[in-house]
Design an enzyme around this catalytic site. Structure first.
Site: not given
Ligand code: 1YM
Length: 694
Positions: A484, A559, A557, A561
């Site tokens: 990503e 998180d 990541d 997203d």
């Protein structure tokens, strides 16, 4: 018509009516007594029962003991699903009584002590002594395994799903106690079983009553249901509502007596499955205004000469939706998830009828090929329900109806009645054909798009510019990291083992393949890059032998997203390269969440527990600083290698079909756009989302 709804031959009804309740002819001959007779010979019968009792009881308890030893064999699990299964079994018996035409009201009560009572206003379970067991009908039904509605072969019409009449004894076997009250022919009868079905006292007439019916109350045995013995109101409610839809005209009440103010709801659908379709479509825009309804029954003679009456009904309505998975099928009130002969018969009739009607009315020209079944099913909501006295189930999960005679029966009734409907409602018919036509066009456009991708993306052998490929050409040692963001991609490119590790950075989010029409999906650059990098094609053209990397690693990541992108990628692989998932080639990288620098060395923790352990091991004072990684981009090349990519130390999760199917379903359920339910989903499904940051 009304009679059609009750799958009982007239002959069976009279048979049952003349007897005190137990229908089997041979049994009538053996028992040869009716109520008046039983009254005078009561004592003698009781003696007789006791004689049989001691010997038979051992057998009885052995039977129930078998259920207690292997509850899973009878109710699937001893978890929450199995616990609720007990309720379904007793409700099924009441539904059978309704289907036989003797009962129209069922009440299910969750009592304060978490026992459950099920009542019906039917004939009441037989109370006469059954010669074969020497026990009353109630005792026989509740203590002898496989004592169905008829104590033998043939006889009554029992259709409810599940355990084919072994239900009552199974529930009894798995209960701490179980009480049965039968109101029948002027008398009120009572019996209580304890500790897995032990008869403490025989069935007794305890009073007089003008009422009719059966009430069963049971408390699940906590020694069996160790995980949970608390019933869930919503679970029971949903099941009962479905039963009410599938058995139109039967009033089903649920009462929860546990809260301070008891809760109660009543489900009664005179329209049966027609109302079910309306219920499913409530938030959708219908194409045809009324729900189309087809039904019929047919008697078939089996090879051994026995006759069976099979009943089928279908309700359908098109909506403006795009999906073609709105067909819900049932046999004997249980869902047939894998479909089967009833669904096959329906599909055949649907496609034929739509095409022949459209051609006859010149709504489709001679040159145009027939609409496919998928075209006819786009946006269709349909409930198919058959009742069969002897269903055969097939398939991996035994949820596929196998009886071949059902195919023709359903096909015939749908062909005739759908055709009649279309002829009688030309305006509605026009709208339906229009919807099918649009679906057909979209299918052709998608086909063309697929063809063009085959020529372009699949034909491209030059690798994407963004891909930093590895030098090895031996797929079994090669790994593709899909990373990503460009900055993390940069670190990964620098830190990797160039010989075996390739890096493909993704810019932002990839397209949600659930939402987009196929054409757009193929034109999406990120997706095109993945297809060429992996090098094995897609869908039916996917060739696992051609994959260029045996490990495809998703690195995002930790998180929200990142979680989202991960689910998008999994959905993509699941839909377009499923063998990759079946074969176990897809992985999720696990970057660390924390770093502690201590005495010139870096220590990493991958979750909160590890962080605590690490702090203790290093004997750090509280307040000692540590770094919390927000994204991969915060790590330099060396750190990324050390923590996440180095095969010697890294941790990766291998994705199973189950994980990918869940990711896929998440999108089907959430339909992409709204953020809140998605966050909600992600936070509830921590299985993909081990490092959550919301
Ligand atoms: C709350 C649960 O079990 N109702 C019920 C069960 C039976 C009958 C009526 C019944 C069936 C027949 C004849 C028949 C059952 N009887 C038996 C058995 N409600 C509930 N209501 N008379 C009454 O099938 O011929 C099993 S279930 F085996 F005893 F006949």
């Amino acid at each position: 018509m009304e009679e059609e709804k009750k799958p009982v031959t007239p002959e069976q009804i009279t048979e049952a009516d003349t007897d005190s309740g137990v229908t089997k002819e041979s049994f009538m001959e053996e028992s040869k007594f009716h109520y008046e007779k039983q009254d005078v010979s009561n004592e003698r019968e009781a003696e007789k029962a006791d004689e049989h009792y001691s010997a038979d009881n051992i057998q009885v308890l052995e039977g129930l003991e078998a259920v207690r030893k292997r509850p899973g064999m009878y109710i699937g699990t001893t978890g929450t699903a199995g616990l609720h299964h007990l309720v379904w079994e007793i409700v099924d018996n009441a539904i059978d009584e309704a289907l036989a035409g003797y009962c129209d009201k069922i009440i299910v009560t969750i009592n304060k002590d978490n026992s459950v009572s099920v009542s019906d206003n039917g004939r009441g379970v037989p109370v006469d002594i059954v010669p074969k067991s020497g026990l009353s009908g109630v005792e026989t039904a509740f203590t002898i395994l496989h004592a169905g509605g008829k104590f033998g072969e043939g006889g009554g019409y029992k259709v409810s799903g599940g355990l084919h009449g072994v239900g009552a004894s199974v529930v009894n076997a798995l209960s701490k106690w179980c009480e049965v009250v039968v109101n029948k022919e002027g008398g009120k009868y009572f019996i209580r079983f304890e500790d897995g079905g032990k008869i403490i006292d025989h069935l007794k007439r305890v009073g007089d009553t003008e009422e009719r019916g059966t009430t069963v109350t049971f408390l699940p045995d906590p020694d069996i249901f160790v995980e949970n013995t608390i019933f869930n109101y919503e679970t029971i409610k949903n099941h009962l509502r479905q039963m009410a839809f599938l058995n139109g005209g039967v009033s089903i009440v649920i009462v929860d007596d546990r809260p301070e103010t008891p809760v109660s709801e009543t489900f009664l659908y005179e329209g049966g499955i027609r109302e079910y379709v309306k219920f499913i479509n409530v938030n959708k825009l219908p194409v045809n205004n009324d729900v189309i309804y087809c039904q019929g029954a047919e008697e078939v003679t089996l090879l051994d000469g026995t006759k069976e009456r099979i009943y089928g009904e279908v309700a359908l309505q098109w909506t403006d939706a795009y999906s073609s998975d709105g067909v819900y099928s049932f046999c004997n009130n249980i869902t047939t998830k894998e479909g089967g002969t009833h669904v096959e018969g329906f599909n055949r009739a649907l496609t034929n009828t739509i095409n022949s009607y459209a051609r006859e009315r010149k709504l489709i020209d001679d040159k145009t090929p027939n609409y496919t079944n998928d075209d006819c099913r786009e946006g269709l909501t349909c409930v198919i329900s058959v009742k069969h006295p002897n269903p055969q189930y097939e398939g991996q999960t035994k949820t596929k109806l196998g009886n071949s005679e059902v195919r023709k029966i359903v096909a015939n009734l749908v062909s005739d009645q759908l055709y009649t409907y279309l002829m009688e409602h030309p305006e509605e018919a026009k709208k339906i054909i229009e919807k099918v036509k649009t679906a057909g066009k979209a299918r052709l456009a998608a086909q063309a798009a697929r063809e063009s991708i085959r020529k372009t993306v699949l034909g491209i052998t030059t690798l994407p510019g963004k891909l930093a490929d590895c030098s090895s050409k031996e797929p079994s040692e090669c790994e593709l990291f899909i990373v990503e963001g460009n900055s993390a991609g940069g670190s990964a490119k620098t830190g990797r083992d160039r010989h075996t590790q390739a890096i493909l950075p993704l810019r932002g989010k990839i397209l949600n393949v659930e939402k987009a029409r196929e054409e757009r999906i193929f034109k999406n650059g990120e997706i095109g890059n993945m297809i060429t990098a992996i090098g094995a094609g897609i869908r039916e053209n996917f060739d696992i032998e051609k994959i260029r990397y045996h490990k495809i690693v998703i690195m995002t990541d930790a998180d929200v997203d990142g979680d989202h992108i991960r689910i998008l990628l999994l959905t993509f692989f699941y839909r377009f390269m499923k063998p990759l998932i079946d074969n176990g080639n897809v992985y999720i990288a696990q970057p660390p969440l924390y770093k502690i620098d201590f005495k010139g060395k870096s220590y990493y923790a991958y979750n909160d527990d590890q962080l605590e352990t690490l702090k203790k091991a290093l004997k750090l004072k509280s307040g000692y600083p540590f770094q919390r990684y927000k994204g991969l981009g915060e790590m330099d090349a060396q750190q990324l290698w050390e923590t996440t990519m180095d095969p010697k130390v890294r941790k990766m999760i291998r994705i199973t079909v189950d994980d990918a199917a869940k990711a896929d379903m998440a999108f089907t359920d959430l339909m992409g756009e709204e953020v809140e339910p998605r966050k909600d989903f992600i936070s509830k499904n921590a299985r993909f989302v081990k490092n959550l940051d919301i």
